[in-house]
Design an enzyme around this catalytic site. Structure first.
Site, PDB file in Angstrom:
ATOM      1  N   ARG A   1      -2.780   5.139  -9.078  1.00 30.67           N
ATOM      2  CA  ARG A   1      -2.244   6.298  -8.371  1.00 30.67           C
ATOM      3  C   ARG A   1      -0.761   6.508  -8.644  1.00 30.67           C
ATOM      4  NH1 ARG A   1      -4.177   4.917  -2.408  1.00 30.67           N
ATOM      5  NH2 ARG A   1      -3.378   2.923  -3.159  1.00 30.67           N
TER       6      ARG A   1
ATOM      7  N   ASP B   1      -2.316  10.825  -3.385  1.00 34.85           N
ATOM      8  CA  ASP B   1      -3.501   9.977  -3.445  1.00 34.85           C
ATOM      9  C   ASP B   1      -4.397  10.368  -4.621  1.00 34.85           C
ATOM     10  OD1 ASP B   1      -4.913   7.837  -2.459  1.00 34.85           O
ATOM     11  OD2 ASP B   1      -5.074   8.643  -0.428  1.00 34.85           O
TER      12      ASP B   1
ATOM     13  N   HIS C   1      -3.398   0.342  11.619  1.00 34.28           N
ATOM     14  CA  HIS C   1      -3.053  -1.042  11.299  1.00 34.28           C
ATOM     15  C   HIS C   1      -1.547  -1.230  11.188  1.00 34.28           C
ATOM     16  CE1 HIS C   1      -4.011   1.234   7.568  1.00 34.28           C
ATOM     17  NE2 HIS C   1      -2.804   0.824   7.238  1.00 34.28           N
TER      18      HIS C   1
ATOM     19  N   GLN D   1      -3.007  -5.969   6.059  1.00 35.37           N
ATOM     20  CA  GLN D   1      -2.947  -4.849   7.000  1.00 35.37           C
ATOM     21  C   GLN D   1      -3.942  -5.114   8.123  1.00 35.37           C
ATOM     22  OE1 GLN D   1      -3.506  -2.060   3.674  1.00 35.37           O
ATOM     23  NE2 GLN D   1      -1.924  -0.761   4.572  1.00 35.37           N
TER      24      GLN D   1
ATOM     25  N   ASP E   1       0.826  -1.206   0.000  1.00 26.77           N
ATOM     26  CA  ASP E   1       0.000   0.000   0.000  1.00 26.77           C
ATOM     27  C   ASP E   1       0.864   1.262   0.000  1.00 26.77           C
ATOM     28  OD1 ASP E   1      -2.304   1.548   0.016  1.00 26.77           O
ATOM     29  OD2 ASP E   1      -2.551   1.463   2.195  1.00 26.77           O
TER      30      ASP E   1
ATOM     31  N   GLU F   1      -4.570  12.896   9.197  1.00 21.16           N
ATOM     32  CA  GLU F   1      -4.900  12.456   7.841  1.00 21.16           C
ATOM     33  C   GLU F   1      -6.322  11.900   7.907  1.00 21.16           C
ATOM     34  OE1 GLU F   1      -5.623   9.848   4.541  1.00 21.16           O
ATOM     35  OE2 GLU F   1      -5.112   8.984   6.480  1.00 21.16           O
TER      36      GLU F   1
ATOM     37  N   ASP G   1      -1.730   8.751  10.080  1.00 18.85           N
ATOM     38  CA  ASP G   1      -2.376   8.115   8.937  1.00 18.85           C
ATOM     39  C   ASP G   1      -3.557   7.262   9.379  1.00 18.85           C
ATOM     40  OD1 ASP G   1      -2.178   7.333   5.981  1.00 18.85           O
ATOM     41  OD2 ASP G   1      -2.247   5.387   7.002  1.00 18.85           O
TER      42      ASP G   1
END
Length: 644
Positions: free
Chosen positions: A516, A392, A180, A248, A137, A322, A280
């Site tokens: 992305r 993102d 996570h 995750q 990720d 975030e 995050d």
């Protein structure tokens, strides 16, 4: 600043703790007294028996305070005396992937002159803590919070870079994933092997009874490649909560041990020189049956407690939330009600970014004004992070109520924006890619670099210099809003050079399924050098114009983040306007979202004290004819009275 006197119970608890382990020095003692109330209140709002946590927590804090380097303790003192250091107009952020910008931490050290030439004072290096092997990720599946990616260097290299950045007046920002860890993380490995202590660090279920109940109200974050929110782990013989990806594992913040782990991690990393923590996926850290398990009240109590820990041991540190959520939820991350000014110091103003791109597509600012005018006021001690693009995708967070207020259908407008920026809408100049299309909801997010979304890629492909000029003007308009809205503007790597989409990501197996990566290019240093030496090249025009905007911002006190931008009623649907009220006088910003000249009534400026408007960007007085100010195509004006 917002602390309350300790209650008799809090005083008794603190005195008992100090008798058991007296403070090491007066500075620690004063800050402990100052922030103990907000620490204890945060813990009490979440944990059934917070008193049992205080002994271990204070031992962690004392240990990390003893280890804190002298130069960082001096920085703590400086920022305690200048609490608004991050709100000042001089703050300019830059966001990049270490390896794509300069190869390694040592490589970044060699590029400090480039960052300084742009005026950067805040550097966010995208995830560099050690992740699991790909897929990960983009680095947000952390395998070890106390190590860094081996290809970037060592922890000593990171600490050296942080020191050199600090000496250059640049604060280092680190991603800290709270929701996570990677399934390869030591905690998850021990949980999988059956260790009951570490199984309590996660949400693990023997059957689908509870997961199925939770799923009734949970959204899917990545429906294409990670449907559902729970994953069966064969070794553990348990269903594991996995909001984002199967690898995750969501952490159980209801367990006090998880809080203690992260309190220690934050202070340990702060002692390595990290000054800003990007929290995050913070919106997801508390789970509650019957909800979407986002933005729960406990999230803010936990953040308040963690912030109090940092304020006691390392007050030079900032928290950045975030949280890409609706405005009424977003404002909670800067602190409202009992948490006013006590949680994160900064947060992303996602709505501003979305509305800029929306108005660029429609050439109409009425929706933008409607949405931003209704934004709740933030605590004056905090700051928005403003940005035109980031790493993102763009999710079209257009509220149905806002759209209806200006005569639009929210659903139809979101569909229009997805079509427009993916190049499907007739006449669109954009070159974006659809990301994570959800057939059930119709949601289609968009990937793409700022320059490609603004039309530069298509214009250059067709040798259309007029189109290229318009694309640059669109980009500079967007950046002017980001720089002039108030807060900490974040410049995404390559935007200063108008870098285009990079389709080479399709050749990389670990990235090919994630569009992305099209807007996560490698830095083009040849273009960077050409931009600096040739102001007439495409990249040079972008670079020098952006540097000029940054320099003007830094010399304009009206952009201090404690001041809110007050959105003005659109007198011309193509022109976005706001006023920033400052003791030195008002500043009115005007932005033309059209390819055609537009006009704005002088009377609207005169009502704000600008009878002789002076544009700080062009350093010229504004010509007025017939009581109207003329705005050239995509004009951006920062107006004050006279030549002040």
């Amino acid at each position: 600043m917002f602390s309350r006197p300790l209650t008799p119970e809090q005083r008794r608890i603190l005195d008992t703790l100090n008798v058991a382990a007296p403070p090491m020095d007066e500075m620690f003692a004063v800050r402990l007294e100052r922030h103990f109330g907000e620490l204890y209140e945060g813990l009490t709002a979440v944990y059934p028996d917070p008193k049992t946590m205080l002994g271990p927590l204070l031992e962690i804090m004392r240990q990390r305070y003893r280890e804190r380097p002298a130069d960082l303790k001096r920085l703590d003192l400086e920022r305690t005396l200048a609490k608004d250091w991050f709100q000042r107009p001089e703050m300019i952020g830059y966001v990049c992937y270490t390896e794509r910008f300069a190869g390694s931490f040592k490589g970044v050290e060699k590029k400090l002159d480039y960052l300084q030439s742009l005026g950067v004072t805040y550097l966010h290096l995208m995830p560099f803590l050690k992740p699991r092997p790909a897929p990960n990720d983009g680095g947000y599946a952390v395998m070890d919070y106390r190590s860094v990616r081996e290809d970037l260097g060592t922890m000593d290299d990171l600490q050296s870079l942080a020191t050199k950045l600090r000496q250059a007046g640049i604060s280092l920002c680190c991603d800290l994933v709270l929701n996570h860890v990677a399934q390869e993380h030591e905690w998850a490995v021990k949980a999988r092997l059956g260790d009951p202590k570490y199984q309590r660090y996660f949400y693990m279920f023997k059957d689908r009874t509870l997961p199925d109940q939770y799923e009734r109200t949970l959204p899917e974050i990545f429906p294409d490649f990670a449907p559902g929110n729970f994953t069966w782990d064969a070794q553990a013989q348990r269903w594991v909560w996995t909001t984002f990806n199967a690898w995750q594992w969501d952490l159980n913040w209801a367990n006090p041990e998880v809080f203690l782990e992260f309190a220690d991690l934050i202070l340990w990393l702060a002692n390595k020189g990290i000054e800003v923590f990007r929290l995050d996926a913070i919106a997801f850290i508390w789970k509650r049956m019957g909800t979407n398990c986002q933005n729960q009240p406990e999230v803010h109590a936990i953040t308040q407690a963690l912030r109090a820990v940092a304020r006691i041991v390392a007050p030079a540190v900032l928290f950045k939330a975030e949280a890409i959520v609706a405005p009424d939820d977003l404002i909670q991350y800067l602190g409202q009600d009992v948490h006013f000014g006590l949680v994160s110091d900064t947060a992303y103003h996602n709505s501003l970014m979305v509305q800029i791109w929306s108005s660029l597509a429609s050439r109409d600012t009425r929706l933008m004004a409607q949405a931003l005018r209704g934004f709740p006021s933030k605590p004056y001690t905090t700051a928005w992070n403003t940005y035109l693009r980031c790493h993102d995708d763009i999710g079209w967070a257009i509220a149905d109520d806002d759209a209806a207020a200006v005569g639009l259908s929210g659903e139809a407008h979101r569909r229009f924006l997805s079509d427009y920026y993916s190049g499907r809408f007739p006449g669109s100049q954009a070159r974006g890619l659809v990301f994570q299309e959800n057939p059930r909801t119709g949601d289609r997010r968009i990937s793409g670099s700022g320059a490609s979304l603004a039309g530069l890629e298509q214009a250059l492909e067709h040798g259309d210099m007029q189109g290229a000029n318009l694309a640059l003007e669109r980009l500079l308009l967007g950046h002017a809003i980001v720089l002039g809205f108030g807060g900490i503007p974040l410049l995404y790597m390559g935007d200063e050079l108008a870098l285009l989409n990079d389709y080479r990501y399709l050749e990389e197996p670990e990235h090919a399924m994630d569009s992305r990566w099209v807007h996560r290019p490698r830095m083009d240093w040849a273009k960077a050098h050409r931009a600096q030496s040739d102001p007439h090249s495409i990249e040079g025009r972008m670079y020098h114009a952006l540097r000029h905007l940054i320099a003007v911002r830094k010399s304009t006190p009206h952009f201090h983040a404690s001041i809110e931008a007050e959105i003005l009623e659109p007198k011309n649907p193509h022109v976005f306007a706001y006023v920033r009220r400052h003791p030195l006088g008002n500043l009115v910003a005007l932005y033309n979202f059209s390819e055609q000249p537009q006009y704005y009534p002088l009377g609207q400026l005169a009502e704000r004290g600008l009878t002789q408007p002076f544009d700080r960007i062009s350093a010229k007085s504004i010509a007025v004819s017939g009581g109207l100010v003329r705005l050239e195509p995509f004009a951006r004006l920062w107006l004050t009275q006279g030549e002040g």
